[in-house]
Design a protein around this motif. Structure first.
Motif, PDB file in Angstrom:
ATOM      1  N   PRO A  10     131.192  96.133 126.730  1.00 38.57           N
ATOM      2  CA  PRO A  10     131.966  95.637 127.874  1.00 38.57           C
ATOM      3  C   PRO A  10     131.079  95.101 128.995  1.00 38.57           C
ATOM      4  CG  PRO A  10     132.866  97.718 127.138  1.00 38.57           C
ATOM      5  CD  PRO A  10     131.571  97.508 126.404  1.00 38.57           C
ATOM      6  N   GLN A  11     129.940  95.730 129.228  1.00 37.62           N
ATOM      7  CA  GLN A  11     129.022  95.245 130.257  1.00 37.62           C
ATOM      8  C   GLN A  11     128.449  93.893 129.866  1.00 37.62           C
ATOM      9  OE1 GLN A  11     126.477  98.671 130.327  1.00 37.62           O
ATOM     10  NE2 GLN A  11     127.245  99.306 132.329  1.00 37.62           N
ATOM     11  N   GLN A  12     128.175  93.696 128.598  1.00 40.53           N
ATOM     12  CA  GLN A  12     127.666  92.408 128.128  1.00 40.53           C
ATOM     13  C   GLN A  12     128.710  91.327 128.332  1.00 40.53           C
ATOM     14  OE1 GLN A  12     126.538  93.287 124.109  1.00 40.53           O
ATOM     15  NE2 GLN A  12     124.486  93.933 124.687  1.00 40.53           N
ATOM     16  N   ARG A  13     129.977  91.642 128.021  1.00 39.12           N
ATOM     17  CA  ARG A  13     131.052  90.662 128.218  1.00 39.12           C
ATOM     18  C   ARG A  13     131.187  90.295 129.683  1.00 39.12           C
ATOM     19  NH1 ARG A  13     133.775  93.484 124.075  1.00 39.12           N
ATOM     20  NH2 ARG A  13     134.839  94.783 125.593  1.00 39.12           N
ATOM     21  N   ILE A  14     131.094  91.279 130.552  1.00 39.22           N
ATOM     22  CA  ILE A  14     131.193  91.017 131.986  1.00 39.22           C
ATOM     23  C   ILE A  14     130.030  90.145 132.437  1.00 39.22           C
ATOM     24  CG2 ILE A  14     131.042  92.078 134.273  1.00 39.22           C
ATOM     25  CD1 ILE A  14     132.637  94.461 133.037  1.00 39.22           C
ATOM     26  N   ARG A  15     128.844  90.457 131.942  1.00 45.03           N
ATOM     27  CA  ARG A  15     127.661  89.693 132.337  1.00 45.03           C
ATOM     28  C   ARG A  15     127.780  88.236 131.890  1.00 45.03           C
ATOM     29  NH1 ARG A  15     122.127  91.206 129.752  1.00 45.03           N
ATOM     30  NH2 ARG A  15     123.586  90.908 128.091  1.00 45.03           N
ATOM     31  N   ILE A  16     128.181  87.997 130.651  1.00 44.42           N
ATOM     32  CA  ILE A  16     128.288  86.614 130.190  1.00 44.42           C
ATOM     33  C   ILE A  16     129.454  85.907 130.878  1.00 44.42           C
ATOM     34  CG2 ILE A  16     129.685  87.006 128.127  1.00 44.42           C
ATOM     35  CD1 ILE A  16     127.899  84.825 126.782  1.00 44.42           C
ATOM     36  N   MET A  17     130.540  86.637 131.162  1.00 45.23           N
ATOM     37  CA  MET A  17     131.650  86.020 131.892  1.00 45.23           C
ATOM     38  C   MET A  17     131.183  85.565 133.272  1.00 45.23           C
ATOM     39  SD  MET A  17     135.350  87.582 132.851  1.00 45.23           S
ATOM     40  CE  MET A  17     136.635  86.582 133.537  1.00 45.23           C
ATOM     41  N   GLU A  18     130.364  86.366 133.926  1.00 47.76           N
ATOM     42  CA  GLU A  18     129.821  85.988 135.229  1.00 47.76           C
ATOM     43  C   GLU A  18     128.935  84.749 135.119  1.00 47.76           C
ATOM     44  OE1 GLU A  18     127.942  89.608 136.473  1.00 47.76           O
ATOM     45  OE2 GLU A  18     129.829  90.481 137.157  1.00 47.76           O
ATOM     46  N   GLN A  19     128.159  84.660 134.031  1.00 47.05           N
ATOM     47  CA  GLN A  19     127.320  83.479 133.814  1.00 47.05           C
ATOM     48  C   GLN A  19     128.187  82.240 133.608  1.00 47.05           C
ATOM     49  OE1 GLN A  19     125.134  85.074 130.432  1.00 47.05           O
ATOM     50  NE2 GLN A  19     123.238  84.912 131.597  1.00 47.05           N
ATOM     51  N   VAL A  20     129.213  82.373 132.773  1.00 45.33           N
ATOM     52  CA  VAL A  20     130.113  81.251 132.504  1.00 45.33           C
ATOM     53  C   VAL A  20     130.793  80.827 133.808  1.00 45.33           C
ATOM     54  CG1 VAL A  20     132.196  80.505 131.283  1.00 45.33           C
ATOM     55  CG2 VAL A  20     130.510  81.911 130.098  1.00 45.33           C
ATOM     56  N   ARG A  21     131.292  81.792 134.559  1.00 43.52           N
ATOM     57  CA  ARG A  21     131.962  81.496 135.824  1.00 43.52           C
ATOM     58  C   ARG A  21     131.031  80.749 136.778  1.00 43.52           C
ATOM     59  NH1 ARG A  21     136.472  83.695 137.351  1.00 43.52           N
ATOM     60  NH2 ARG A  21     136.192  85.590 136.132  1.00 43.52           N
ATOM     61  N   ALA A  22     129.782  81.170 136.857  1.00 45.93           N
ATOM     62  CA  ALA A  22     128.818  80.522 137.752  1.00 45.93           C
ATOM     63  C   ALA A  22     128.559  79.076 137.327  1.00 45.93           C
ATOM     64  CB  ALA A  22     127.520  81.311 137.783  1.00 45.93           C
ATOM     65  N   VAL A  23     128.370  78.859 136.046  1.00 45.87           N
ATOM     66  CA  VAL A  23     128.105  77.500 135.561  1.00 45.87           C
ATOM     67  C   VAL A  23     129.339  76.617 135.767  1.00 45.87           C
ATOM     68  CG1 VAL A  23     127.634  76.106 133.496  1.00 45.87           C
ATOM     69  CG2 VAL A  23     126.325  78.189 133.928  1.00 45.87           C
ATOM     70  N   LEU A  24     130.528  77.131 135.451  1.00 42.88           N
ATOM     71  CA  LEU A  24     131.743  76.339 135.633  1.00 42.88           C
ATOM     72  C   LEU A  24     131.979  76.026 137.108  1.00 42.88           C
ATOM     73  CD1 LEU A  24     134.208  77.968 133.071  1.00 42.88           C
ATOM     74  CD2 LEU A  24     132.828  75.900 132.799  1.00 42.88           C
ATOM     75  N   ALA A  25     131.705  76.973 137.978  1.00 41.05           N
ATOM     76  CA  ALA A  25     131.867  76.739 139.417  1.00 41.05           C
ATOM     77  C   ALA A  25     130.904  75.657 139.895  1.00 41.05           C
ATOM     78  CB  ALA A  25     131.647  78.032 140.189  1.00 41.05           C
ATOM     79  N   GLU A  26     129.676  75.695 139.420  1.00 39.65           N
ATOM     80  CA  GLU A  26     128.695  74.681 139.797  1.00 39.65           C
ATOM     81  C   GLU A  26     129.128  73.305 139.304  1.00 39.65           C
ATOM     82  OE1 GLU A  26     125.493  72.764 141.429  1.00 39.65           O
ATOM     83  OE2 GLU A  26     126.235  74.793 141.822  1.00 39.65           O
ATOM     84  N   LYS A  27     129.600  73.221 138.070  1.00 41.53           N
ATOM     85  CA  LYS A  27     130.066  71.943 137.526  1.00 41.53           C
ATOM     86  C   LYS A  27     131.250  71.425 138.339  1.00 41.53           C
ATOM     87  CE  LYS A  27     127.046  71.876 134.254  1.00 41.53           C
ATOM     88  NZ  LYS A  27     125.982  70.884 134.179  1.00 41.53           N
ATOM     89  N   SER A  28     132.133  72.313 138.725  1.00 37.55           N
ATOM     90  CA  SER A  28     133.285  71.928 139.537  1.00 37.55           C
ATOM     91  C   SER A  28     132.823  71.384 140.893  1.00 37.55           C
ATOM     92  CB  SER A  28     134.212  73.125 139.713  1.00 37.55           C
ATOM     93  OG  SER A  28     135.393  72.737 140.360  1.00 37.55           O
TER      94      SER A  28
END
Length: 70
Positions: A10-28
């Motif tokens: 679960p911690q790994q999923r949270i960590r990668i979700m945070e990475q995805v969120r950061a990249v998507l926010a930057e692209k936006s």
């Protein structure tokens, strides 16, 4: 002796979700909101929290490959 792992699944999923969120926010912020939205829709979701976690790595990879022409 402790057998505790450094990262549970679960911690790994949270960590990668945070990475995805950061990249998507930057692209936006770079003006690619439509491309970000379309990427999420490819995986049946209108927001990241609705995406099946098994797709996070693929979405992260695709998002990192986006450029202003996408």
């Amino acid at each position: 002796m402790s057998l505790r792992r450094s990262h549970s699944p679960p911690q790994q999923r949270i960590r990668i979700m945070e990475q995805v969120r950061a990249v998507l926010a930057e692209k936006s912020r770079m003006g690619m909101t439509s491309a970000v939205r379309n990427l999420l829709l490819e995986y049946g979701a209108d927001k990241l929290s609705a995406v099946d976690p098994k797709f996070y790595s693929v979405i992260l990879e695709k998002a990192e490959e986006m450029n202003n022409g996408t």
